[in-house]
Motif scaffolding. Structure first.
Motif, PDB file in Angstrom:
ATOM      1  N   ALA A  19       0.832  -1.207   0.000  1.00 35.60           N
ATOM      2  CA  ALA A  19       0.000   0.000   0.000  1.00 35.60           C
ATOM      3  C   ALA A  19       0.864   1.253   0.000  1.00 35.60           C
ATOM      4  O   ALA A  19       0.494   2.272  -0.588  1.00 35.60           O
ATOM      5  N   SER A  20       2.014   1.212   0.633  1.00 38.68           N
ATOM      6  CA  SER A  20       2.871   2.391   0.664  1.00 38.68           C
ATOM      7  C   SER A  20       3.494   2.664  -0.702  1.00 38.68           C
ATOM      8  O   SER A  20       3.948   3.769  -0.963  1.00 38.68           O
ATOM      9  N   GLN A  21       3.537   1.680  -1.585  1.00 36.49           N
ATOM     10  CA  GLN A  21       4.086   1.839  -2.924  1.00 36.49           C
ATOM     11  C   GLN A  21       3.008   2.260  -3.929  1.00 36.49           C
ATOM     12  O   GLN A  21       3.334   2.640  -5.044  1.00 36.49           O
ATOM     13  N   HIS A  36      -1.048  -2.277 -10.013  1.00 37.04           N
ATOM     14  CA  HIS A  36       0.073  -2.423 -10.930  1.00 37.04           C
ATOM     15  C   HIS A  36       0.206  -1.091 -11.639  1.00 37.04           C
ATOM     16  O   HIS A  36      -0.723  -0.277 -11.620  1.00 37.04           O
ATOM     17  N   ARG A  37       1.299  -0.864 -12.304  1.00 32.17           N
ATOM     18  CA  ARG A  37       1.543   0.424 -12.965  1.00 32.17           C
ATOM     19  C   ARG A  37       0.402   0.838 -13.893  1.00 32.17           C
ATOM     20  O   ARG A  37       0.064   1.997 -13.989  1.00 32.17           O
ATOM     21  N   ASP A  38      -0.229  -0.099 -14.574  1.00 30.21           N
ATOM     22  CA  ASP A  38      -1.295   0.228 -15.527  1.00 30.21           C
ATOM     23  C   ASP A  38      -2.647  -0.382 -15.174  1.00 30.21           C
ATOM     24  O   ASP A  38      -3.560  -0.371 -15.995  1.00 30.21           O
ATOM     25  N   LEU A  75     -20.728   0.305  -8.098  1.00 33.46           N
ATOM     26  CA  LEU A  75     -19.989  -0.706  -8.834  1.00 33.46           C
ATOM     27  C   LEU A  75     -18.575  -0.886  -8.287  1.00 33.46           C
ATOM     28  O   LEU A  75     -17.954   0.067  -7.823  1.00 33.46           O
ATOM     29  N   ALA A  76     -18.080  -2.089  -8.380  1.00 26.21           N
ATOM     30  CA  ALA A  76     -16.674  -2.380  -8.104  1.00 26.21           C
ATOM     31  C   ALA A  76     -16.100  -2.993  -9.362  1.00 26.21           C
ATOM     32  O   ALA A  76     -16.756  -3.793 -10.031  1.00 26.21           O
ATOM     33  N   GLY A  77     -14.861  -2.600  -9.703  1.00 26.78           N
ATOM     34  CA  GLY A  77     -14.317  -3.120 -10.942  1.00 26.78           C
ATOM     35  C   GLY A  77     -12.831  -2.927 -11.084  1.00 26.78           C
ATOM     36  O   GLY A  77     -12.126  -2.591 -10.127  1.00 26.78           O
ATOM     37  N   MET A  78     -12.384  -3.088 -12.329  1.00 27.89           N
ATOM     38  CA  MET A  78     -10.974  -3.011 -12.652  1.00 27.89           C
ATOM     39  C   MET A  78     -10.796  -2.156 -13.902  1.00 27.89           C
ATOM     40  O   MET A  78     -11.633  -2.189 -14.808  1.00 27.89           O
ATOM     41  N   GLU A  79      -9.693  -1.410 -13.943  1.00 29.87           N
ATOM     42  CA  GLU A  79      -9.406  -0.528 -15.070  1.00 29.87           C
ATOM     43  C   GLU A  79      -7.989  -0.804 -15.578  1.00 29.87           C
ATOM     44  O   GLU A  79      -7.052  -0.914 -14.791  1.00 29.87           O
ATOM     45  N   TYR A  80      -7.856  -0.898 -16.895  1.00 31.10           N
ATOM     46  CA  TYR A  80      -6.548  -1.040 -17.529  1.00 31.10           C
ATOM     47  C   TYR A  80      -6.262   0.240 -18.301  1.00 31.10           C
ATOM     48  O   TYR A  80      -7.136   0.774 -18.982  1.00 31.10           O
TER      49      TYR A  80
END
Length: 189
Positions: free
Chosen positions: A17-19, A51-53, A83-88
Motif C-alpha cells: 500500500a505504501s508503494q 500495478h503500474r497500468d 460498482l466495483a471493478g478493474m481498469e486497464y
C-alpha cells in the motif's frame, strides 16, 4: 504459526500500500436507460493501483430526470449505480495520454415517481454491470481529465423485472491523485 502468517500478511499489505497510488474520480454522467428515460447526473470513484497500468475501483453514479416539471403529469426518474471493478490503462506513443478500459459489476436502484398517483410508483434494486473505454490525459502529477464512453445493463427481479434498463453512458471528469504520484511529465511514458 497462524500469528506469524497473519503478521506477514499485514506487513505485506502495508508495504504494498505504501508503494501504490490512490486516486479519486469526480465525473458528470449522461446515461441512457431506455425504459427509465435518458438521465443526467454525476458521481465519483475511489481507485487503487495494483500495478503500474491496472487500477481497482469502487464507483458510484447517480442520475436523475424530471419530465413535465411542476404539472400534474410530473414524473421523476432516478437511477443509482454502485460498482466495483478493474481498469486497464495503455500509454499512447510515450506521451501523457492513456487509453482506458474499465469493467465493473455491482448493484443498482431505479425509482420512478409519478406526482399525480394515477399510476403506481416503481422502485427496484438489482444487479448491474458496465464497461467503459476512453481517454485520460496527465496534465500534472495530480490532475488528469478523462472521458469515458460505455454501456451498462441492470437486471431486476421485482417491479421492473420486465423493464429494459440499459444503454450507453458518457462520463466526463477529473482524476485527482490523493496519495502517491503519476509518472513524471518529463519522464518517458
Amino acid at each position: 504459526m497462524n500469528r506469524v502468517f497473519l503478521i506477514l500478511i499485514i506487513l505485506f499489505i502495508f508495504i504494498s500500500a505504501s508503494q501504490a497510488n490512490i486516486y479519486i474520480d469526480i465525473n458528470g454522467a449522461l446515461t441512457q436507460t431506455v425504459d427509465a428515460e435518458n438521465q443526467i447526473g454525476g458521481g465519483g470513484a475511489v481507485l487503487y493501483d495494483i500495478h503500474r497500468d491496472i487500477n481497482v475501483f469502487f464507483k458510484t453514479i447517480i442520475n436523475t430526470r424530471i419530465l413535465h416539471y411542476n404539472s400534474n403529469d410530473q414524473v421523476q426518474y432516478e437511477y443509482y449505480m454502485n460498482l466495483a471493478g478493474m481498469e486497464y490503462q495503455y500509454n499512447i506513443n510515450n506521451i501523457p495520454l492513456f487509453w482506458k478500459f474499465s469493467i465493473a459489476m455491482g448493484f443498482g436502484n431505479v425509482n420512478i415517481d409519478f406526482k399525480d398517483n394515477t399510476k403506481e410508483d416503481s422502485n427496484d434494486s438489482g444487479f448491474c454491470m458496465a464497461a467503459w473505454t476512453g481517454l485520460k490525459y496527465v496534465v500534472t502529477q495530480h490532475l488528469c481529465p478523462f472521458i469515458d464512453i460505455g454501456i451498462h445493463k441492470s437486471l431486476f427481479t421485482k417491479e421492473l423485472k420486465n423493464s429494459n434498463i440499459m444503454g450507453a453512458q458518457i462520463l466526463v471528469g477529473l482524476r485527482i491523485t490523493v496519495y502517491g504520484k503519476n509518472r513524471s511529465i518529463l519522464s518517458d511514458y
